[in-house]
Design an enzyme around this catalytic site. Structure first.
Site, mmCIF file in Angstrom:
data_model
loop_
_atom_site.group_PDB
_atom_site.id
_atom_site.type_symbol
_atom_site.label_atom_id
_atom_site.label_comp_id
_atom_site.label_asym_id
_atom_site.label_seq_id
_atom_site.Cartn_x
_atom_site.Cartn_y
_atom_site.Cartn_z
ATOM 1 N N HIS A 33 0.841 -1.205 0.000
ATOM 2 C CA HIS A 33 0.000 0.000 0.000
ATOM 3 C C HIS A 33 0.876 1.256 0.000
ATOM 4 O O HIS A 33 0.580 2.233 -0.695
ATOM 5 C CB HIS A 33 -0.895 0.035 1.243
ATOM 6 C CG HIS A 33 -1.802 -1.151 1.395
ATOM 7 N ND1 HIS A 33 -1.643 -2.092 2.386
ATOM 8 C CD2 HIS A 33 -2.884 -1.543 0.684
ATOM 9 C CE1 HIS A 33 -2.590 -3.004 2.293
ATOM 10 N NE2 HIS A 33 -3.360 -2.704 1.260
ATOM 11 N N GLY A 142 -2.551 -2.007 -7.359
ATOM 12 C CA GLY A 142 -1.413 -2.916 -7.421
ATOM 13 C C GLY A 142 -1.648 -4.058 -8.395
ATOM 14 O O GLY A 142 -2.754 -4.612 -8.482
ATOM 15 N N SER A 180 0.844 -8.968 1.712
ATOM 16 C CA SER A 180 -0.610 -9.013 1.729
ATOM 17 C C SER A 180 -1.083 -8.874 3.167
ATOM 18 O O SER A 180 -0.442 -9.392 4.093
ATOM 19 C CB SER A 180 -1.098 -10.352 1.166
ATOM 20 O OG SER A 180 -2.460 -10.549 1.489
HETATM 21 P P1 AMP Z 1 -6.266 -4.220 -0.377
HETATM 22 O O1 AMP Z 1 -6.141 -3.385 0.863
HETATM 23 O O2 AMP Z 1 -5.756 -5.605 -0.234
HETATM 24 O O3 AMP Z 1 -7.633 -4.136 -0.988
HETATM 25 O O4 AMP Z 1 -5.286 -3.550 -1.452
HETATM 26 C C1 AMP Z 1 -5.393 -2.197 -1.791
HETATM 27 C C2 AMP Z 1 -4.506 -1.916 -2.970
HETATM 28 O O5 AMP Z 1 -3.152 -2.242 -2.645
HETATM 29 C C3 AMP Z 1 -4.857 -2.747 -4.222
HETATM 30 O O6 AMP Z 1 -4.713 -1.933 -5.373
HETATM 31 C C4 AMP Z 1 -3.832 -3.843 -4.180
HETATM 32 O O7 AMP Z 1 -3.545 -4.396 -5.445
HETATM 33 C C5 AMP Z 1 -2.625 -3.092 -3.634
HETATM 34 N N1 AMP Z 1 -1.667 -4.038 -3.052
HETATM 35 C C6 AMP Z 1 -1.894 -4.979 -2.113
HETATM 36 N N2 AMP Z 1 -0.783 -5.706 -1.878
HETATM 37 C C7 AMP Z 1 0.174 -5.226 -2.715
HETATM 38 C C8 AMP Z 1 1.536 -5.557 -2.973
HETATM 39 N N3 AMP Z 1 2.138 -6.546 -2.327
HETATM 40 N N4 AMP Z 1 2.203 -4.846 -3.906
HETATM 41 C C9 AMP Z 1 1.590 -3.833 -4.577
HETATM 42 N N5 AMP Z 1 0.307 -3.473 -4.385
HETATM 43 C C10 AMP Z 1 -0.398 -4.150 -3.467
#
Ligand code: AMP
Length: 276
Positions: A33, A142, A180
């Site tokens: 993030h 991401g 993650s």
């Molecule tokens: P989330 O909180 O899991 O819904 O993720 C929010 C944003 O962060 C989304 O656009 C994801 O693709 C991005 N994201 C999550 N993990 C990663 C990572 N390891 N590398 C790059 N972007 C990420």
């Protein structure tokens, strides 16, 4: 950094801003993030981060209730990343009537869409709401969630949404595991196995480079992902970003995997450009 819960308040402070970079998340922030926020900070005058664990993208037996949360830590990370406004809406703010939802027409019959029916309808619904609230110049996503990113790009094109979508690279732990929020679910033993996902994808890349047929590469990847106590949800390849079948003219292939550990389902992928 200002924290806001109301749409009206946020709209008021954002009115008249020339460039707004927006990073939507579900919180429990990590360096993945942070990398999106860093890019948004570089490209825009104002950076808006949203944290909302969106109920409509979770299936009935998924982890909505136990999704990890840590508001204090998230606020510290957001502040350090230079966020101007942290939007923290409640379910009532985001779904005042819940009379209308966005529906995906194609591209959600494969990969995570196939194993999580309705998931991407929920994702596009909340992203559409957030775009209407924030009206960002640019929004950052991401490639870790490559199918999600492609569907958001498709939605933006189909609905003529005036926002530029920025693809951001996958950020990993030193041992290769994609960062993650769900990694905290892993037991110690599972955490040791998990980098095997990235290793399998790297081997797949080498095999593709060496000219091994895609079907053989997929079979090899499936075989090398058999960790004790886990099940493979999918190991598939689709054209990117159309998410359709790979054919001889496909230039960029998304090779994506999902592995179900005891209490966490992990996804990872490789974007492979033929002839590059
Ligand atoms: P989330 O909180 O899991 O819904 O993720 C929010 C944003 O962060 C989304 O656009 C994801 O693709 C991005 N994201 C999550 N993990 C990663 C990572 N390891 N590398 C790059 N972007 C990420």
């Amino acid at each position: 950094m200002k924290i806001m819960q109301s749409v009206e308040q946020l709209r008021e402070v954002l009115a008249g801003q020339t460039s707004i970079g927006f990073v939507p998340t579900m919180g429990f922030l990590h360096e993945g993030h942070a990398s999106l926020l860093k890019q948004a900070r570089q490209d825009n005058d104002i950076v808006v981060l949203s944290i909302f664990v969106n109920p409509t993208q979770f299936g009935p037996n998924e982890d909505l209730d136990r999704y990890p949360r840590d508001e204090q830590r998230d606020q510290r990370l957001a502040q350090a990343a230079g966020v101007d406004y942290l939007f923290y809406p409640t379910n009532d703010v985001m779904y005042p009537l819940d009379m209308a939802r966005v529906t995906v027409r194609s591209g959600d019959d494969v990969l995570c869409g196939a194993s999580r029916p309705g998931h991407f309808d929920g994702v596009l619904t909340v992203v559409s709401k957030l775009f209407n609230i924030v009206q960002p110049t640019r929004a950052y996503f991401g490639l870790k969630d490559a199918q999600q990113l492609a569907l958001i790009e498709g939605y933006v094109a189909d609905y003529f949404v005036p926002v530029e979508i920025k693809r951001c690279p996958i950020i990993r732990e030193v041992d290769g595991l994609a960062k993650s929020s769900r990694n905290v679910y892993l037991s110690e033993a599972e955490r040791e196995q998990a980098p095997g996902i990235q290793q399998a994808l790297q081997e797949a890349k080498q095999a593709l480079d060496a000219g091994t047929p895609l079907e053989t590469v997929l079979a090899q990847t499936r075989a090398s992902l058999h960790f004790e106590g886990t099940t493979i949800d999918y190991v598939e390849a689709v054209a990117y970003p159309t998410l359709g079948p790979v054919n001889p003219t496909t230039k960029t292939i998304l090779l994506a995997v999902a592995v179900q550990f005891k209490s966490a389902r992990l996804i990872d992928n490789l974007l492979y450009t033929r002839g590059a």
